[in-house]
Design a protein around this motif. Structure first.
Motif, PDB file in Angstrom:
ATOM      1  N   THR A  56       0.828  -1.205   0.000  1.00  0.00           N
ATOM      2  CA  THR A  56       0.000   0.000   0.000  1.00  0.00           C
ATOM      3  C   THR A  56       0.863   1.256   0.000  1.00  0.00           C
ATOM      4  O   THR A  56       0.501   2.279  -0.597  1.00  0.00           O
ATOM      5  CB  THR A  56      -0.946   0.000   1.215  1.00  0.00           C
ATOM      6  N   ILE A  57       1.998   1.206   0.677  1.00  0.00           N
ATOM      7  CA  ILE A  57       2.901   2.352   0.700  1.00  0.00           C
ATOM      8  C   ILE A  57       3.359   2.690  -0.714  1.00  0.00           C
ATOM      9  O   ILE A  57       3.381   3.864  -1.121  1.00  0.00           O
ATOM     10  CB  ILE A  57       4.120   2.067   1.601  1.00  0.00           C
ATOM     11  N   PHE A  58       3.677   1.660  -1.489  1.00  0.00           N
ATOM     12  CA  PHE A  58       4.227   1.900  -2.823  1.00  0.00           C
ATOM     13  C   PHE A  58       3.146   2.169  -3.866  1.00  0.00           C
ATOM     14  O   PHE A  58       3.466   2.409  -5.030  1.00  0.00           O
ATOM     15  CB  PHE A  58       5.103   0.718  -3.229  1.00  0.00           C
ATOM     16  N   ARG A  59       1.896   2.166  -3.425  1.00  0.00           N
ATOM     17  CA  ARG A  59       0.844   2.625  -4.327  1.00  0.00           C
ATOM     18  C   ARG A  59       0.680   4.143  -4.259  1.00  0.00           C
ATOM     19  O   ARG A  59       0.071   4.748  -5.143  1.00  0.00           O
ATOM     20  CB  ARG A  59      -0.491   1.932  -3.999  1.00  0.00           C
ATOM     21  N   VAL A  60       1.200   4.755  -3.200  1.00  0.00           N
ATOM     22  CA  VAL A  60       1.095   6.214  -3.066  1.00  0.00           C
ATOM     23  C   VAL A  60       2.457   6.902  -2.989  1.00  0.00           C
ATOM     24  O   VAL A  60       2.538   8.128  -3.051  1.00  0.00           O
ATOM     25  CB  VAL A  60       0.235   6.601  -1.840  1.00  0.00           C
ATOM     26  N   PHE A  61       3.532   6.128  -2.848  1.00  0.00           N
ATOM     27  CA  PHE A  61       4.895   6.664  -2.877  1.00  0.00           C
ATOM     28  C   PHE A  61       5.709   5.833  -3.856  1.00  0.00           C
ATOM     29  O   PHE A  61       5.614   4.598  -3.856  1.00  0.00           O
ATOM     30  CB  PHE A  61       5.557   6.615  -1.497  1.00  0.00           C
ATOM     31  N   ALA A  62       6.511   6.494  -4.663  1.00  0.00           N
ATOM     32  CA  ALA A  62       7.306   5.766  -5.661  1.00  0.00           C
ATOM     33  C   ALA A  62       8.300   4.827  -4.998  1.00  0.00           C
ATOM     34  O   ALA A  62       8.529   3.711  -5.473  1.00  0.00           O
ATOM     35  CB  ALA A  62       8.030   6.756  -6.565  1.00  0.00           C
ATOM     36  N   ASP A  63       8.892   5.282  -3.895  1.00  0.00           N
ATOM     37  CA  ASP A  63       9.878   4.468  -3.186  1.00  0.00           C
ATOM     38  C   ASP A  63      10.050   5.027  -1.779  1.00  0.00           C
ATOM     39  O   ASP A  63       9.419   6.021  -1.401  1.00  0.00           O
ATOM     40  CB  ASP A  63      11.219   4.444  -3.942  1.00  0.00           C
ATOM     41  N   LYS A  64      10.915   4.410  -1.018  1.00  0.00           N
ATOM     42  CA  LYS A  64      11.155   4.845   0.358  1.00  0.00           C
ATOM     43  C   LYS A  64      11.731   6.255   0.397  1.00  0.00           C
ATOM     44  O   LYS A  64      11.404   7.050   1.287  1.00  0.00           O
ATOM     45  CB  LYS A  64      12.102   3.856   1.054  1.00  0.00           C
ATOM     46  N   ASP A  65      12.591   6.582  -0.577  1.00  0.00           N
ATOM     47  CA  ASP A  65      13.192   7.905  -0.605  1.00  0.00           C
ATOM     48  C   ASP A  65      12.124   8.994  -0.716  1.00  0.00           C
ATOM     49  O   ASP A  65      12.203  10.027  -0.047  1.00  0.00           O
ATOM     50  CB  ASP A  65      14.158   7.998  -1.790  1.00  0.00           C
ATOM     51  N   GLU A  66      11.114   8.766  -1.559  1.00  0.00           N
ATOM     52  CA  GLU A  66      10.040   9.750  -1.694  1.00  0.00           C
ATOM     53  C   GLU A  66       9.255   9.877  -0.395  1.00  0.00           C
ATOM     54  O   GLU A  66       8.840  10.979  -0.015  1.00  0.00           O
ATOM     55  CB  GLU A  66       9.104   9.352  -2.832  1.00  0.00           C
ATOM     56  N   LEU A  67       9.063   8.771   0.300  1.00  0.00           N
ATOM     57  CA  LEU A  67       8.368   8.812   1.591  1.00  0.00           C
ATOM     58  C   LEU A  67       9.165   9.634   2.598  1.00  0.00           C
ATOM     59  O   LEU A  67       8.599  10.462   3.329  1.00  0.00           O
ATOM     60  CB  LEU A  67       8.142   7.395   2.114  1.00  0.00           C
ATOM     61  N   LEU A  68      10.476   9.448   2.649  1.00  0.00           N
ATOM     62  CA  LEU A  68      11.301  10.218   3.579  1.00  0.00           C
ATOM     63  C   LEU A  68      11.240  11.709   3.251  1.00  0.00           C
ATOM     64  O   LEU A  68      11.149  12.549   4.152  1.00  0.00           O
ATOM     65  CB  LEU A  68      12.754   9.726   3.528  1.00  0.00           C
ATOM     66  N   GLN A  69      11.282  12.025   1.967  1.00  0.00           N
ATOM     67  CA  GLN A  69      11.183  13.430   1.560  1.00  0.00           C
ATOM     68  C   GLN A  69       9.849  14.024   2.016  1.00  0.00           C
ATOM     69  O   GLN A  69       9.787  15.169   2.483  1.00  0.00           O
ATOM     70  CB  GLN A  69      11.301  13.545   0.033  1.00  0.00           C
ATOM     71  N   ALA A  70       8.777  13.268   1.855  1.00  0.00           N
ATOM     72  CA  ALA A  70       7.454  13.757   2.247  1.00  0.00           C
ATOM     73  C   ALA A  70       7.377  13.967   3.753  1.00  0.00           C
ATOM     74  O   ALA A  70       6.731  14.912   4.225  1.00  0.00           O
ATOM     75  CB  ALA A  70       6.378  12.770   1.792  1.00  0.00           C
ATOM     76  N   CYS A  71       8.036  13.109   4.514  1.00  0.00           N
ATOM     77  CA  CYS A  71       8.027  13.250   5.974  1.00  0.00           C
ATOM     78  C   CYS A  71       8.790  14.503   6.405  1.00  0.00           C
ATOM     79  O   CYS A  71       8.375  15.208   7.333  1.00  0.00           O
ATOM     80  CB  CYS A  71       8.632  12.007   6.625  1.00  0.00           C
ATOM     81  N   ILE A  72       9.898  14.795   5.736  1.00  0.00           N
ATOM     82  CA  ILE A  72      10.650  16.006   6.053  1.00  0.00           C
ATOM     83  C   ILE A  72       9.829  17.244   5.696  1.00  0.00           C
ATOM     84  O   ILE A  72       9.788  18.226   6.450  1.00  0.00           O
ATOM     85  CB  ILE A  72      12.002  16.019   5.314  1.00  0.00           C
ATOM     86  N   ALA A  73       9.174  17.197   4.541  1.00  0.00           N
ATOM     87  CA  ALA A  73       8.338  18.329   4.140  1.00  0.00           C
ATOM     88  C   ALA A  73       7.231  18.568   5.153  1.00  0.00           C
ATOM     89  O   ALA A  73       6.910  19.716   5.489  1.00  0.00           O
ATOM     90  CB  ALA A  73       7.742  18.071   2.760  1.00  0.00           C
ATOM     91  N   GLU A  74       6.658  17.497   5.686  1.00  0.00           N
ATOM     92  CA  GLU A  74       5.608  17.627   6.695  1.00  0.00           C
ATOM     93  C   GLU A  74       6.172  18.208   7.984  1.00  0.00           C
ATOM     94  O   GLU A  74       5.552  19.056   8.632  1.00  0.00           O
ATOM     95  CB  GLU A  74       4.977  16.265   6.974  1.00  0.00           C
ATOM     96  N   ALA A  75       7.367  17.764   8.368  1.00  0.00           N
ATOM     97  CA  ALA A  75       7.992  18.292   9.584  1.00  0.00           C
ATOM     98  C   ALA A  75       8.311  19.774   9.431  1.00  0.00           C
ATOM     99  O   ALA A  75       8.217  20.545  10.388  1.00  0.00           O
ATOM    100  CB  ALA A  75       9.270  17.506   9.898  1.00  0.00           C
ATOM    101  N   LEU A  76       8.700  20.188   8.226  1.00  0.00           N
ATOM    102  CA  LEU A  76       9.001  21.590   7.974  1.00  0.00           C
ATOM    103  C   LEU A  76       7.748  22.460   7.923  1.00  0.00           C
ATOM    104  O   LEU A  76       7.813  23.665   8.152  1.00  0.00           O
ATOM    105  CB  LEU A  76       9.743  21.733   6.642  1.00  0.00           C
ATOM    106  N   SER A  77       6.613  21.846   7.604  1.00  0.00           N
ATOM    107  CA  SER A  77       5.384  22.620   7.455  1.00  0.00           C
ATOM    108  C   SER A  77       5.018  23.314   8.767  1.00  0.00           C
ATOM    109  O   SER A  77       5.022  22.691   9.830  1.00  0.00           O
ATOM    110  CB  SER A  77       4.235  21.704   7.029  1.00  0.00           C
ATOM    111  N   PRO A  78       4.683  24.595   8.710  1.00  0.00           N
ATOM    112  CA  PRO A  78       4.319  25.330   9.923  1.00  0.00           C
ATOM    113  C   PRO A  78       2.843  25.189  10.292  1.00  0.00           C
ATOM    114  O   PRO A  78       2.398  25.833  11.235  1.00  0.00           O
ATOM    115  CB  PRO A  78       4.630  26.778   9.532  1.00  0.00           C
ATOM    116  N   ASP A  79       2.094  24.373   9.549  1.00  0.00           N
ATOM    117  CA  ASP A  79       0.638  24.332   9.736  1.00  0.00           C
ATOM    118  C   ASP A  79       0.243  24.104  11.189  1.00  0.00           C
ATOM    119  O   ASP A  79      -0.605  24.811  11.744  1.00  0.00           O
ATOM    120  CB  ASP A  79       0.011  23.248   8.858  1.00  0.00           C
ATOM    121  N   HIS A  80       0.838  23.087  11.816  1.00  0.00           N
ATOM    122  CA  HIS A  80       0.452  22.757  13.188  1.00  0.00           C
ATOM    123  C   HIS A  80       0.799  23.895  14.142  1.00  0.00           C
ATOM    124  O   HIS A  80      -0.018  24.292  14.979  1.00  0.00           O
ATOM    125  CB  HIS A  80       1.150  21.465  13.633  1.00  0.00           C
TER     126      HIS A  80
END
Length: 203
Positions: A56-80
């Motif tokens: 299921t992870i690889f149906r929404v992320f191309a690979d683990k590297d893309e998932l890590l990038q998305a997690c960093i982007a979320e951590a950087l997001s000031p929304d919360h």
């Protein structure tokens, strides 16, 4: 005989979840695991924690590297952090508002530092590639939210709320660390920011 069917129904994993919602769910699950294990965390471990199959992870992320990038982007997001700043009661005295803001922003930076620190040893592209634009956006939005907290006291401020917010933001994240003295609490930091380094009895 109907009970097993009901149990099976309740065990289905978010049947109506869109790809965007599933990405968000996986990211939220992955962030604490990345903080704990760094880049060594496996997609299998993330999938187990999320209660989904690894595929299921690889149906929404191309690979683990893309998932890590998305997690960093979320951590950087000031929304919360911005939501927490927006929720501060403006009827409170200014010192109390700023102390709450300091607590919220320090928590945000702690989360960000934990995930970036856990990945920093890779020597790869993750912290650097997202930090530039994401960090600028985060600082801009956070300072704007801080300025809103200062608006009720605009008439008593030496400088415009936007400039005072930038100064407070800078003090919050550049206070020096000393081995023999504990860090300032949010309340102490606000007191120094608003009243300077002199004690109350000094002239």
């Amino acid at each position: 005989m109907t009970a097993p069917k009901e149990n099976q129904t309740t065990r289905r994993r978010a049947p109506g979840m869109s790809p965007e919602q599933r990405r968000a769910m996986i990211i939220q699950t992955a962030i604490p695991l990345i903080t704990e294990y760094g880049a060594a965390v496996t997609t299998a471990k993330i999938a187990r924690a999320a209660g989904i199959g690894e595929g299921t992870i690889f149906r929404v992320f191309a690979d683990k590297d893309e998932l890590l990038q998305a997690c960093i982007a979320e951590a950087l997001s000031p929304d919360h952090a911005v939501r927490e700043l927006d929720a501060i009661d403006l009827s409170q005295p200014l010192p109390d508002r700023l102390a709450e803001a300091a607590e919220a922003l320090q928590a945000h930076m702690d989360r960000l530092g934990a995930i970036l620190g856990s990945l920093g040893h890779r020597g790869g592209k993750h912290p650097g590639t997202v930090r530039g634009a994401g960090r600028d956006e985060s600082m801009t939005r956070t300072r704007a939210a801080l300025a809103e907290l200062l608006e009720p006291d605009k008439a008593t401020l030496r400088r415009p709320p936007e400039q005072i917010a930038a100064l407070f933001f800078g003090l919050l994240f550049t206070q020096p660390r000393t081995e023999d003295e504990p860090d300032l609490t949010p309340q102490e930091l606000v007191e120094v920011f608003l009243h300077g380094a002199l004690s109350g009895g000094a002239k």
